[in-house]
Write an enzyme that holds these catalytic residues in place. Sequence first.
Site, PDB file in Angstrom:
ATOM      1  CG  ASP A  82      40.920  46.670  44.035  1.00 46.71           C
ATOM      2  OD1 ASP A  82      40.078  46.096  43.313  1.00 46.71           O
ATOM      3  OD2 ASP A  82      41.470  46.114  45.001  1.00 46.71           O
ATOM      4  CE  LYS A  83      33.024  45.735  43.329  1.00 44.74           C
ATOM      5  NZ  LYS A  83      32.939  44.286  43.706  1.00 44.74           N
ATOM      6  CG  HIS A  84      36.222  46.244  49.068  1.00 44.07           C
ATOM      7  ND1 HIS A  84      36.892  45.037  49.134  1.00 44.07           N
ATOM      8  CD2 HIS A  84      35.399  46.283  50.141  1.00 44.07           C
ATOM      9  CE1 HIS A  84      36.490  44.379  50.213  1.00 44.07           C
ATOM     10  NE2 HIS A  84      35.586  45.117  50.835  1.00 44.07           N
ATOM     11  CB  SER A  85      31.304  44.899  46.906  1.00 47.07           C
ATOM     12  OG  SER A  85      30.011  44.677  47.438  1.00 47.07           O
ATOM     13  CB  THR A 122      35.942  37.848  45.826  1.00 47.27           C
ATOM     14  OG1 THR A 122      34.936  38.854  45.688  1.00 47.27           O
ATOM     15  CG2 THR A 122      36.656  37.676  44.503  1.00 47.27           C
ATOM     16  NE  ARG A 170      34.737  43.353  61.180  1.00 53.34           N
ATOM     17  CZ  ARG A 170      34.759  43.644  59.881  1.00 53.34           C
ATOM     18  NH1 ARG A 170      35.864  43.430  59.178  1.00 53.34           N
ATOM     19  NH2 ARG A 170      33.698  44.157  59.296  1.00 53.34           N
ATOM     20  CB  SER A 185      38.252  45.257  57.431  1.00 54.65           C
ATOM     21  OG  SER A 185      38.357  44.037  56.729  1.00 54.65           O
ATOM     22  CE  LYS A 189      40.429  43.015  52.522  1.00 53.57           C
ATOM     23  NZ  LYS A 189      39.732  43.338  53.773  1.00 53.57           N
ATOM     24  CE  LYS A 190      39.991  46.369  48.008  1.00 54.51           C
ATOM     25  NZ  LYS A 190      40.144  45.308  47.000  1.00 54.51           N
TER      26      LYS A 190
END
Length: 438
Positions: A82-85, A122, A170, A185, A189-190
């Site tokens: 996965d990727k997260h920004s 997203t 938040r 956070s 999830k990841k």
Amino acid sequence: MYLPQEIIKLKRNGGQLPQAAIEQFVKGITDNSFSEGQTAALAMAIYLNGMVTEETVALTRAMRDSGAVLNWAGKLNGPVVDKHSTGGVGDKVSLMLAPMIAACGAYVPMIAGRGLGHTGGTVDKLETIPGYSCTQPLAKIQAEVARLGCVIVGQSAELAPADRRLYLIRDVTATVESIPLITASILSKKLAAGLDVLTMDVKIGSGAIMKNVADASALATSIVNTAKGAGVKTQALLTDMNECLGATAGNVLEVLETLDYLTGKYREPRLHQVTLELGASMLQLAGLQPDKASAIKALEHSLTSGKAAEIFAQMVAAMGGPADLMEKPQQYLAAAPVVQDILAPQDGFLASSDTVAVGMAVVRLGGGRAHPAQQIDPAVGFSDVLALGIKVTKGDLLARVHAASKEAADKASSEYLAALTFSDMAPALNPIVHKVID
């Protein structure tokens, strides 16, 4: 057993929270035994006083374990990545990168979020597609990941439910920028998605949560160290967010740009480079490609072959959206009643952008939230955004604003122009990738 006010007071006074207190806090978020006010107070205390690594790890694990954790053992014939920004303005990379990575042989169970502050989410983008449901049963997620290679969904009640509530609080209590809270956070999830590999995109600049290399490096290091401690191969790229990423900012507009990108109709150069850099990191970490050059070649083939676009279309249909979205996007996606050109007020080079101001202009148009329950206007935002460094003549098109009314369009146009600076000489542009942290 701690009282909520005891936990809040300990952190307010700069103390280190014991693991039991952190676990109780997360349980309180999950079962609502902590009120919204108490949760907000502790979030602010953490924002002001920080957390040591042990606290952040404990918070991440507790939030992960507040719900189900996916187990892919024996179910897939490739790595789970996965990727997260950390978010920015116009950042729609996840939408194109998930199917590209799936086309390259990895599996991407992407648990995405909604908008925070000035940054788009997203999930908000995908929910502009009629019928697309970001809330799916775990069995459905697992089945479609195995079949298609990727699924992008939101935080369900089953996966990291504690983060779902804390995330919304938040957003409206000015505690978005806390490194421990961001770390927990993202990773809760990841980790709940059962990843083998994670590439972090930590944005830096005027449109990012982190404005400078030092702060972005601190966040990236926190995430990398915490994720590695949980057994996930992780790398962080510090990428530029000193201007809108791509040519659009706003939910439907970003979906349209995604479709253009995947089908080859238009790929804005900076957006394309960021996507390739992040994708190359994912493929190399996962062991699917030996080096950056071969990884980029594989990613480009996923686009030119049409495979990534095909996977995206299949994912949309599998999540309840229209099967022919790629062919007929205008038939399904909302359009704003007012579209207005924003013209250059003078000659010169586009020198800089207050990108947070651009993001907040989208929020004020209705494209983001001022409070958690607010409904988003999917159609509003900016398109045809001109990149920094380009020389313009007075009257040239800088961008187009999409709005619900002429009054809103005029106000947003003024805000957009106020966010830009012009210069007589070509500005020195920032690199796309500032730094890589392993």
